[in-house]
Design a protein around this motif. Structure first.
Motif, PDB file in Angstrom:
ATOM      1  N   PRO A 497       0.763  -1.761   0.212  1.00  0.00           N
ATOM      2  CA  PRO A 497      -0.166  -0.003  -0.098  1.00  0.00           C
ATOM      3  C   PRO A 497       1.107   1.330   0.081  1.00  0.00           C
ATOM      4  O   PRO A 497       0.293   2.549  -0.369  1.00  0.00           O
ATOM      5  N   TYR A 498       2.161   0.737   0.090  1.00  0.00           N
ATOM      6  CA  TYR A 498       3.222   2.424   0.257  1.00  0.00           C
ATOM      7  C   TYR A 498       4.209   2.233  -0.466  1.00  0.00           C
ATOM      8  O   TYR A 498       4.621   0.749  -0.875  1.00  0.00           O
ATOM      9  N   SER A 644      -1.305  -7.154   4.237  1.00  0.00           N
ATOM     10  CA  SER A 644      -0.425  -6.196   3.949  1.00  0.00           C
ATOM     11  C   SER A 644      -1.081  -5.479   4.761  1.00  0.00           C
ATOM     12  O   SER A 644      -2.079  -4.594   4.701  1.00  0.00           O
ATOM     13  N   LEU A 645      -0.237  -4.391   5.699  1.00  0.00           N
ATOM     14  CA  LEU A 645      -0.876  -3.053   6.688  1.00  0.00           C
ATOM     15  C   LEU A 645       0.515  -2.195   5.879  1.00  0.00           C
ATOM     16  O   LEU A 645       0.380  -1.457   5.539  1.00  0.00           O
ATOM     17  N   THR A 646       1.669  -2.770   5.726  1.00  0.00           N
ATOM     18  CA  THR A 646       2.734  -1.853   6.097  1.00  0.00           C
ATOM     19  C   THR A 646       3.413  -2.387   4.484  1.00  0.00           C
ATOM     20  O   THR A 646       4.109  -1.397   3.474  1.00  0.00           O
ATOM     21  N   VAL A 703       8.387   4.371   9.796  1.00  0.00           N
ATOM     22  CA  VAL A 703       7.770   5.737   8.674  1.00  0.00           C
ATOM     23  C   VAL A 703       6.975   4.790   6.643  1.00  0.00           C
ATOM     24  O   VAL A 703       8.170   4.283   6.170  1.00  0.00           O
ATOM     25  N   LEU A 704       6.262   5.253   6.748  1.00  0.00           N
ATOM     26  CA  LEU A 704       5.504   5.184   5.386  1.00  0.00           C
ATOM     27  C   LEU A 704       5.140   6.061   4.380  1.00  0.00           C
ATOM     28  O   LEU A 704       4.944   7.113   4.379  1.00  0.00           O
ATOM     29  N   ILE A 705       6.072   6.584   3.202  1.00  0.00           N
ATOM     30  CA  ILE A 705       5.580   7.269   2.166  1.00  0.00           C
ATOM     31  C   ILE A 705       5.327   6.584   0.905  1.00  0.00           C
ATOM     32  O   ILE A 705       5.471   5.234   0.654  1.00  0.00           O
ATOM     33  N   ASN A 706       3.884   7.973   0.577  1.00  0.00           N
ATOM     34  CA  ASN A 706       3.650   7.493  -0.542  1.00  0.00           C
ATOM     35  C   ASN A 706       4.065   8.384  -2.158  1.00  0.00           C
ATOM     36  O   ASN A 706       4.619   9.777  -1.037  1.00  0.00           O
ATOM     37  N   TYR A 740      12.320   0.214   1.630  1.00  0.00           N
ATOM     38  CA  TYR A 740      11.865  -1.067   1.406  1.00  0.00           C
ATOM     39  C   TYR A 740      11.401  -0.845   0.467  1.00  0.00           C
ATOM     40  O   TYR A 740      10.648   0.485   0.738  1.00  0.00           O
ATOM     41  N   ALA A 741      11.643  -1.093  -1.342  1.00  0.00           N
ATOM     42  CA  ALA A 741      11.136  -0.279  -2.061  1.00  0.00           C
ATOM     43  C   ALA A 741       9.951  -1.389  -2.644  1.00  0.00           C
ATOM     44  O   ALA A 741       9.685  -1.947  -3.222  1.00  0.00           O
TER      45      ALA A 741
END
Length: 882
Positions: A497-498, A644-646, A703-706, A740-741
């Motif tokens: 999701p990110y 999957s949450l992250t 840290v989650l990035i979009n 992670y990408a």
């Protein structure tokens, strides 16, 4: 006479030298007292004069002051020396007497006395206990040498006589077996005609070898093709890497191929031995016979490899086209290199070698009478404990099913092996029980001819039924489920999701603020703690073997609900039943539907994960997990889910989410201050907590990035710098990263799924083919017996229609009975796997819709094969082709 005098001199020389050394050693100062080292008599003198004052401090506390025991040892020592001196004098006077046992007996007595009392308690060194041991060894050695001198002449004469006899035997055998000329052309012509007569059997052997070579080459080639577009398989036990997928499929397949190879080799060699009986009768040399067999098997190996490479290249070409049509240019496929050719050659050689080793009893047995009667001998049915063993077989099957339903058993194939053992016991002993009941019934004579094969070949029939059932279960359930699960799995993009997931520290805040300002990225930060579990892999390590620890993400219950809400706006929080002490956890296994259900920790029973709040403590071992002094504690699983949450970045092995209650999570954020990072023990003194040495905090932020797709490469470059800053986090486990990408993981997941789908479909088809080939071999091996039986039935006046019914009934038993068990096991274990993988009803329906086509095709091919094989049997047995 001269030899006897010489031997007497040798005995005197040995005795004088040996006992001279013995007496010199007996007077050597080896006992350490307060003022230095003393001899045996010196110790006695000092103890008589000074008593305990002569001893060291440690010995003074031990010695009880008893001089009586000391005097006894001294008296024995004096007697031993007198006897030794007497023996030495007699030797010098050329008067040998057999009195050494007296010396040996006293020395052994002194040795035991020194171990428990007297001199053993007064000296402060090891020699106090070992002083008499060299004396015993020296006296025994001298006695042994004396005995050897006595028998030397006789032994030498016997040895020379034996050599002369052996030489005469060799010369006689050489004269008798000498073959100065060469074999005639007629001999080679006969060998060639005999080989041509065996060609039908040899074709089966050659075909089986080519099949093994094809499987080895195509499997290794497919792995090499996809490996170039996949991240490096850092561990064969970590995640669902290409290597692991290939291993999961190829090990059972290799076992089946090896079993089939051994079976075909035994079948071929039995036929070969029978056909070469005339040559043995005519006196063919054993060397020539071995040469012929070795040449045929060697040529079979060469042509198996060549055929395997040719067919394998065709399979790889088809594989390339299928993958290209399914994923297009998203995956770059490489070509098979010389490594594939060499490794496949080694694999085929190993299969041949193991097969020959397994059949060595057949290869070495050229007793043609036993080989001929072995085919007609009746197999005895078991008589004792039939009901008990049948119940045990059923219990093993039940245990396998119950254990398979536990998520922590990881759908282990060993449980399937246990199931196969249980099924064999049911076939062998349960089937015998039914046959014995049938034999005792009134209708026994009416069914005797129909079931004669089961009575006559009960053991062989049970083995065939068990083997066919195992192959069908592997094809219809185990490998079929793996391939069909890929078709119902989530879209790869939905599992991430990110765009980026980062594991960071408090001081990294500015890095992510710059990403927001410079690239307009949406950055979401959650508090976390690093969680370590004591065993990352399913491998069973030994006691002294180091276990690799796993690393997960610890979050609070509030963070869990926030992550769920971020993915599903309609999500409504629910109570997770967590406690304030942290003894209960909620697990989120971050993996997709095509991955086997697995525990988060692999230590011992795996029911309760052995979890440590903090970074990995390398000095900790799982054998300490019952101790209250360690921070690695077993936690109760209050609940768990698969999803999957992250992001499913490590396929459910690493970076899963471990959820604690909010109350305990606040405490967990500070546990690092009282945890010894070296071994996982609690730090009780504040002075022992040295930051950077005995205590380390570890990551604190999830840290989650979009971001926009065009900025991914630039952001990745920034995160590479961030990763370099914390490269020490990868020192323990290279699979753990600080970021992670998504794009790389999606690409890896696609190649893994492609590999899993094709490999498992290929294995399913291979299992079907092996099962058909096995039945075909059975039919061929029993044709002669069926022909003789058909002649007997004809002489009895049995109609052809009845004979054919009996013949086809025996064949169809190999279809419907394994098929019935397979259908039952497939239904039960498919439902169990639905449960452990937590499939929803919609996913279950979708799975069954896809699997029906695979199951239907499998059954249809099996039915068609049985029909054609039945026609073949009837034609061969009833001679309809003549």
């Amino acid at each position: 006479m001269q030899k006897k005098k010489s031997r007497r001199k040798e005995k005197i020389c040995v005795g004088v030298i040996g006992y001279a050394i013995f007496l010199i050693y007996s007077m050597w100062p080896v006992y350490r007292l307060r003022d230095g080292y003393h001899s045996f008599y010196g110790v006695f003198r000092l103890l008589s004069q000074k008593g305990a004052a002569a001893l060291t401090d440690s010995c003074r506390d031990v010695w009880d002051g008893n001089m009586g025991a000391i005097k006894i040892q001294v008296g024995l020592f004096v007697i031993m020396q007198i006897v030794a001196v007497l023996y030495l004098i007699l030797l010098i006077l050329n008067k040998y007497r057999y009195i050494q046992p007296v010396v040996i007996g006293i020395a052994i007595t002194e040795m035991f006395l020194s171990d428990y009392a007297a001199y053993g308690t007064v000296a402060d060194n090891v020699m106090a206990f070992m002083f008499f041991m060299p004396m015993v060894v020296m006296s025994l050695l001298e006695l042994a040498l004396q005995k050897m001198i006595d028998v030397y002449d006789e032994a030498l004469a016997r040895s020379r006589n034996y050599e002369v006899q052996e030489q005469e035997k060799k010369e006689e055998a050489h004269r008798r077996l000498d073959f100065p000329g060469k074999y005639t052309k007629l001999f080679y012509h006969m060998i060639w005609k005999n080989f041509r007569s065996d060609w039908k059997d040899y074709r089966l052997f050659l075909f089986c070898g080519i099949m093994v070579g094809t499987l080895a080459f195509s499997g290794l080639g497919a792995y090499e093709m996809l490996s170039s577009s996949h991240r490096a398989d850092l561990s064969m036990y970590g995640g669902e890497g290409l290597g692991r997928i290939l291993i999961n499929a190829m090990i059972p397949l290799a076992a089946c191929c090896l079993f089939l190879m051994v079976f075909v080799l035994i079948f071929y060699l039995r036929k070969w031995i029978q056909n070469y009986s005339i040559f043995v009768t005519l006196g063919i040399r054993r060397k020539a016979l071995w040469t012929i067999a070795g040449l045929e098997i060697g040529l079979g190996f060469v042509f198996s490899y060549i055929g395997g490479v040719i067919v394998g290249n065709g399979v790889l070409l088809l594989f390339r086209k299928i993958v290209g049509n399914m994923v297009g240019d998203q995956i770059n496929l490489s070509y098979a290199s010389k490594t594939t050719y060499l490794v496949s050659l080694a694999v085929l050689f190993l299969v041949y070698l193991v097969s020959l080793m397994a059949t060595r009893d057949i290869v070495s047995d050229f007793n043609l009478i036993s080989a001929a009667t072995r085919n007609v001998a009746k197999e005895k049915m078991p008589r004792r404990f039939l009901k008990i063993i049948t119940v045990i077989g059923a219990a093993i099957c039940g245990y396998s099913a119950i254990s398979y339903s536990k998520i922590y058993n990881y759908e282990k194939i060993t449980l399937m092996l246990a199931l196969f053992v249980g099924l064999f016991l049911l076939y062998r002993f349960g089937g015998t029980l039914l046959l014995r009941k049938d034999k005792a019934s009134k209708g026994y004579l009416g069914t005797l001819l129909k079931r004669n094969d089961r009575y006559h070949r009960s053991k062989t029939t049970a083995w065939y039924l068990a083997a066919l059932t195992a192959l069908h279960i592997c094809g219809m359930f185990y490998f079929a489920f793996q391939s069909v699960s890929v078709t119902v799995a989530e879209q790869p993009e939905s599992l991430f999701p990110y765009d980026f997931m980062c594991i960071s520290y408090d001081e990294d805040q500015k890095t992510f603020e710059n990403l927001e300002k410079q690239y307009g990225a949406k950055v979401t930060t959650y508090p976390m703690v690093r969680i370590s579990n004591s065993d990352k892999t399913e491998k069973n390590e030994g006691y002294y073997e180091k276990r690799i620890q796993g690393q997960q993400i610890g979050i609070s219950e509030s963070t869990y609900h926030a992550l769920k809400k971020a993915i599903d706006p309609d999500y409504k929080p629910h109570f997770l039943h967590l406690d304030a002490k942290g003894e209960k956890v909620y697990l989120v296994h971050q993996q997709d539907r095509s991955v086997k259900a697995q525990p988060i920790d692999w230590t011992f029973s795996k029911k309760k994960p052995n979890i440590h709040v903090g970074i990995v403590c390398e000095g900790y071992t799982p054998y300490e997990h019952f101790s209250e002094e360690t921070t690695y504690q077993q936690r109760t699983i209050a609940g768990e889910e698969i999803g999957s949450l992250t992001g499913c970045f490590r396929d459910g092995k690493l970076e899963n989410l471990v959820v604690f209650s909010d109350a305990f999570f606040t405490k967990a954020q500070n546990l690092w201050k009282t945890t010894n990072v070296l071994n996982g023990s609690f730090i009780k003194k504040k002075t022992d907590a040295i930051e950077g040495l005995t205590v380390k905090q570890g990551p604190t932020k999830l840290v989650l990035i979009n971001s926009k797709a065009k900025d991914h490469k630039a952001i990745k470059r920034e995160l590479e710098k961030f990763q370099e800053k914390h490269k020490e986090d990868q020192a323990y486990d290279a699979e753990i990263a600080n970021y992670y990408a998504k794009d790389e993981s999606v690409k890896d997941l696609r190649s893994e799924r492609m590999m899993k789908l094709i490999v498992n479909l290929f294995v399913t088809a291979t299992m079907l083919f092996i099962s058909m080939f096995l039945v075909y071999i059975k039919v061929l091996s029993e044709l002669d017996e069926k022909n003789k039986r058909a002649e007997f039935f004809t002489c009895m006046g049995m109609r052809k229609k009845e004979r054919i019914r009996i013949l086809l009934g025996e064949l169809h038993l190999m279809f419907w009975l394994p098929g019935a068990f397979t259908a039952l096991v497939t239904a039960v274990f498919t439902g169990i796997t639905f449960y452990v993988r937590m499939y929803t009803n919609a996913v279950k329906l979708q799975f069954i819709t896809h699997a029906v086509w695979l199951w239907g095709g499998y059954i249809l091919v099996e039915l068609l094969f049985m029909w054609l094989l039945g026609k073949f049997m009837v034609r061969k047995v009833e001679k309809d082709d003549e």
